[in-house]
Scaffold this motif. Structure first.
Motif, short mmCIF file in Angstrom:
data_model
loop_
_atom_site.label_atom_id
_atom_site.label_comp_id
_atom_site.label_asym_id
_atom_site.label_seq_id
_atom_site.Cartn_x
_atom_site.Cartn_y
_atom_site.Cartn_z
N HIS A 459 0.80 -1.23 0.00
CA HIS A 459 0.00 0.00 0.00
C HIS A 459 0.83 1.28 0.00
O HIS A 459 0.44 2.27 -0.61
CB HIS A 459 -0.93 0.01 1.22
CG HIS A 459 -2.07 -0.95 1.12
ND1 HIS A 459 -3.05 -1.04 2.09
CD2 HIS A 459 -2.40 -1.87 0.18
CE1 HIS A 459 -3.92 -1.97 1.75
NE2 HIS A 459 -3.54 -2.50 0.59
N GLU A 460 2.00 1.28 0.67
CA GLU A 460 2.67 2.55 0.93
C GLU A 460 4.16 2.59 0.58
O GLU A 460 4.72 3.68 0.54
CB GLU A 460 2.52 2.93 2.41
CG GLU A 460 1.10 3.12 2.86
CD GLU A 460 1.00 3.64 4.30
OE1 GLU A 460 0.01 3.31 4.94
OE2 GLU A 460 1.93 4.34 4.75
N GLU A 461 4.78 1.48 0.33
CA GLU A 461 6.24 1.50 0.22
C GLU A 461 6.75 1.21 -1.18
O GLU A 461 7.92 0.89 -1.37
CB GLU A 461 6.83 0.51 1.23
CG GLU A 461 6.56 0.94 2.66
CD GLU A 461 6.99 -0.09 3.68
OE1 GLU A 461 7.37 -1.21 3.28
OE2 GLU A 461 6.96 0.22 4.89
N ILE A 465 0.72 2.13 -5.76
CA ILE A 465 -0.07 1.40 -4.77
C ILE A 465 -0.51 0.07 -5.38
O ILE A 465 -0.96 0.02 -6.52
CB ILE A 465 -1.30 2.22 -4.35
CG1 ILE A 465 -0.86 3.51 -3.64
CG2 ILE A 465 -2.22 1.40 -3.44
CD1 ILE A 465 -2.00 4.46 -3.38
N HIS A 497 -0.04 6.66 -6.45
CA HIS A 497 -0.41 7.32 -5.20
C HIS A 497 -1.16 8.62 -5.52
O HIS A 497 -0.76 9.40 -6.38
CB HIS A 497 0.83 7.64 -4.37
CG HIS A 497 1.48 6.44 -3.79
ND1 HIS A 497 1.12 5.88 -2.59
CD2 HIS A 497 2.48 5.65 -4.27
CE1 HIS A 497 1.87 4.82 -2.35
NE2 HIS A 497 2.71 4.66 -3.34
N THR A 525 -7.29 0.67 -1.02
CA THR A 525 -6.57 0.17 0.15
C THR A 525 -7.53 -0.02 1.33
O THR A 525 -7.33 -0.89 2.18
CB THR A 525 -5.45 1.14 0.55
OG1 THR A 525 -5.98 2.45 0.76
CG2 THR A 525 -4.38 1.20 -0.53
N THR A 606 -5.20 2.93 8.40
CA THR A 606 -4.32 2.52 7.31
C THR A 606 -3.47 1.35 7.79
O THR A 606 -3.40 1.07 8.99
CB THR A 606 -3.41 3.67 6.88
OG1 THR A 606 -2.53 4.00 7.99
CG2 THR A 606 -4.22 4.90 6.51
N ARG A 608 -0.29 1.27 7.87
CA ARG A 608 0.80 1.79 8.71
C ARG A 608 0.30 1.97 10.15
O ARG A 608 1.01 1.65 11.11
CB ARG A 608 1.30 3.12 8.15
CG ARG A 608 2.51 3.67 8.95
CD ARG A 608 3.16 4.84 8.24
NE ARG A 608 3.67 4.47 6.94
CZ ARG A 608 4.82 3.86 6.73
NH1 ARG A 608 5.59 3.51 7.76
NH2 ARG A 608 5.22 3.56 5.51
#
Length: 635
Positions: A459-461, A465, A497, A525, A606, A608
């Protein structure tokens, strides 16, 4: 050791003077007697130092046998030193990375307790980052490991006492005539040259890299001001370390030179041993024999050969179209997978799902265990889209994602190749009564946290996405150590993103589908988080998302909400755990599951935030009895 030689070394150490006989060397190829070898490291017959082979989860060390006195005893400063070496990484499959290698200065040659895989044979989870290690390493890393703060899966880094680099850059070299850096692929299989230079006067460490055929560039790739006096001990060993994980590249060093208080000697590149070649030319004798045959015999043999090849190729016929070349994803031959699965025989069948049958296989050459999923697909355009998704997903590198190795096509059939997971899917351990073992609480916690880490990565890294769209227990696979890895990316989609997800057909598995997905058709997400929340409750409760009709609540989520409102939430925990857990831990994870599976998308955290909740770095908001929780603040 000769007494006179021992006396000379002692005098040199006491006076701070280094003897040239012991502080410089040059190896244009290697002999077994010249190095200390440990693990699976070996010297090949033609003089190559091979640090790793095709054995999984192993480490290999090679050190110069004579320890070096690197400190001036009068002031405690580290002497200037310079080293140069040529290395090459030959991947098991083209463009499929494995764990890299490192040049290392260490107080000892054994590196006790060091682990393979992501630790490169240097450290372990306990001592990684410990200042008592006194280890300096230059890593040539081909894996993106978020735990160590890696910048990408193709970088050079300076490591002090641990694998979190104090300075790192994408592998590249400076081109003089254009004044810019050009990227290098560490897993290209081509030999490259590295220079490591430390200046005592400037207290600066430079690392430079280039293709073997290119002279040393004027600009280093890495340059760090650092005083090594606290890292380097009086006596150190220098050498190389490498390791293997799920992929098994061969890491080679072709030549090496070192000098203290001066520039390392240039290697004789033309005399370095050759790397193994996958191309084999015909022998001259065979050519002569063929040319000596009569025309009639030649035509007859050729005719029979062509007929045989045609019949054989009909069995393994496959399609390769021009549009596939743009994806640059490893394509297996159908013949290779046919042999690996022993003809896709029933004894090799691992399971049958909505998208096809999955077989266990073993690649004939490397003996690598694989899982092969067969998918029938009649649409040419649809096949192109699926192969595009495979190409995108094959670049994903995370310890909690099942590694996608490549694909094959044959007529209307698509075959997707994954790494083999020895313990199979999680749902079998949750629901298969024939399984003799029950997952304990610590194993369930570890699996939940692993899947959460993999989803955070998706999702974020990444630059884009990745929405998985089918998170469930049957798509979580377990390796030999019962670590959970999220697999089956057949439904995943990528988008940038900040952009909106495209409207698509509602796909997924009933019981895991977020309520808004059936209305909008947009997989995001947030819909992944909803499915992950259901997954959490499934793992903790040991029950399917859609429960039996005799249950008070048809949906597992509703049943857990009911128990929470009644103040008996711990009663939903799997009875097979027999209460062997910390009640606070179980309650926390159940509440996280409820929060993730909240009917309102904005109320869900989220991934994270989920990781922060699991790690105790974020407070869980109060969850009202009516099931309407407040939103978490972004941290």
């Amino acid at each position: 050791m000769d007494p006179k030689l021992s006396l000379l070394l002692v005098i040199c150490m006491l006076t701070g003077i280094t003897a040239n006989k012991y502080d410089e060397f040059t190896y244009n190829g290697f002999k077994r007697s010249e190095l200390y070898l440990d693990g699976i490291a070996e010297i090949t017959p033609n003089g190559l130092l091979r640090l790793t082979n095709t054995t999984r989860s192993q480490r290999g060390h090679a050190f110069h046998k004579v320890p070096l006195h690197l400190k001036n005893s009068s002031d405690g400063n580290v002497y200037s030193f310079s080293t140069c070496f040529v290395f090459a990484i030959l991947p098991e499959y083209p463009d499929v990375a494995g764990d890299g290698l490192a040049f290392v200065l260490s107080p000892n040659m054994e590196l006790p307790g060091a682990l393979p895989k992501q630790f490169l044979g240097l450290f372990n989870s306990t001592n990684n980052g410990n200042s008592a290690n006194h280890v300096l390493a230059i890593e040539l890393d081909t894996i993106l490991n978020i735990d160590f703060g890696d910048i990408n899966n193709n970088h050079v880094g300076i490591d002090v006492n641990g694998l979190r680099s104090i300075n790192a850059a994408t592998a590249s070299y400076f081109i003089e005539n254009i004044g810019e850096f050009k990227n290098l692929s560490l897993i290209s299989g081509e030999p490259m040259q590295v220079w490591v230079d430390y200046s005592n006067l400037e207290k600066k460490l430079n690392v430079t890299i280039s293709p073997m055929s290119v002279p040393k560039p004027s600009h280093p790739l890495l340059s760090s001001f650092m005083n090594l006096s606290s890292v380097i001990l009086d006596t150190m060993y220098i050498g190389f370390s490498a390791s293997t994980g799920s992929s098994v590249p061969s890491n080679y060093v072709l030549g090496w030179s070192f000098k203290m208080n001066g520039q390392a000697g240039a290697l004789n590149l033309s005399s370095l041993p050759s790397l193994p070649s996958k191309k084999h030319g015909r022998k001259l004798a065979s050519l002569i024999i063929w040319l000596s045959l009569g025309v009639v015999v030649f035509i007859t043999i050729t005719a029979f050969s062509i007929a045989y090849i045609i019949r054989r190729k009909a069995r393994y016929a496959e399609v390769l179209e021009e549009w596939e070349l743009e994806h640059r994803t490893h394509r297996f031959s159908y013949k290779e997978l046919f042999k690996a699965t022993k003809g896709f025989r029933e004894q090799n069948l691992l399971g049958v799902g909505g998208f096809g049958r999955v077989y266990k296989g073993e690649l004939p050459t490397s003996k690598t265990e694989i899982a092969v999923k067969t998918i029938s697909h009649g649409s040419k355009q649809g096949m192109r889209e699926v192969v595009g998704e495979i190409a995108s997903n094959s670049q994903l590198r995370h310890r909690n994602l099942v590694q996608l190795l490549g694909y094959s096509r044959r007529r209307g059939e698509l075959l997707v190749v994954y790494e083999f997971m020895s313990n199979g899917s999680l749902d079998k351990f949750l629901y298969d009564t024939s399984k003799p073992t029950t997952l304990c609480w610590s194993q369930r916690q570890n699996i939940i946290r692993g899947v959460a880490s993999g989803l955070l990565y998706l999702h974020e890294e990444l630059e884009q996405i990745v929405v998985h769209r089918d998170i469930k227990a049957s798509n979580v696979l377990l390796d030999g150590e019962m670590n959970g890895k999220l697999g089956d990316f057949g439904l995943s989609r990528l988008y940038d993103h900040g952009s909106d997800a495209q409207i698509t057909h509602v796909v997924g598995t009933f019981g895991y589908i977020a309520p808004e997905l059936t209305k909008t058709g947009r997989a995001t997400t947030r819909t992944d988080v909803f499915a992950f929340g259901v997954f959490i409750l499934e793992v903790v409760c040991g029950r399917r998302p859609i429960m039996q009709q005799e249950s008070p609540d048809l949906h597992l989520v509703d049943g857990v909400w009911r128990s929470w409102r009644s103040g008996v939430i711990l009663e939903v925990a799997d009875a097979r755990l027999e209460g062997d857990y910390n009640p606070k831990d179980v309650e926390l994870i159940l509440k996280i599951g409820l929060l993730c599976s909240h009917p309102a998308p904005a109320a869900r955290p989220t991934m994270r935030q989920v990781m922060q909740l699991l790690d105790g770095d974020l407070s869980l908001p109060e969850i009202p009895k009516d099931g309407r929780g407040e939103e978490l603040e972004e941290s």
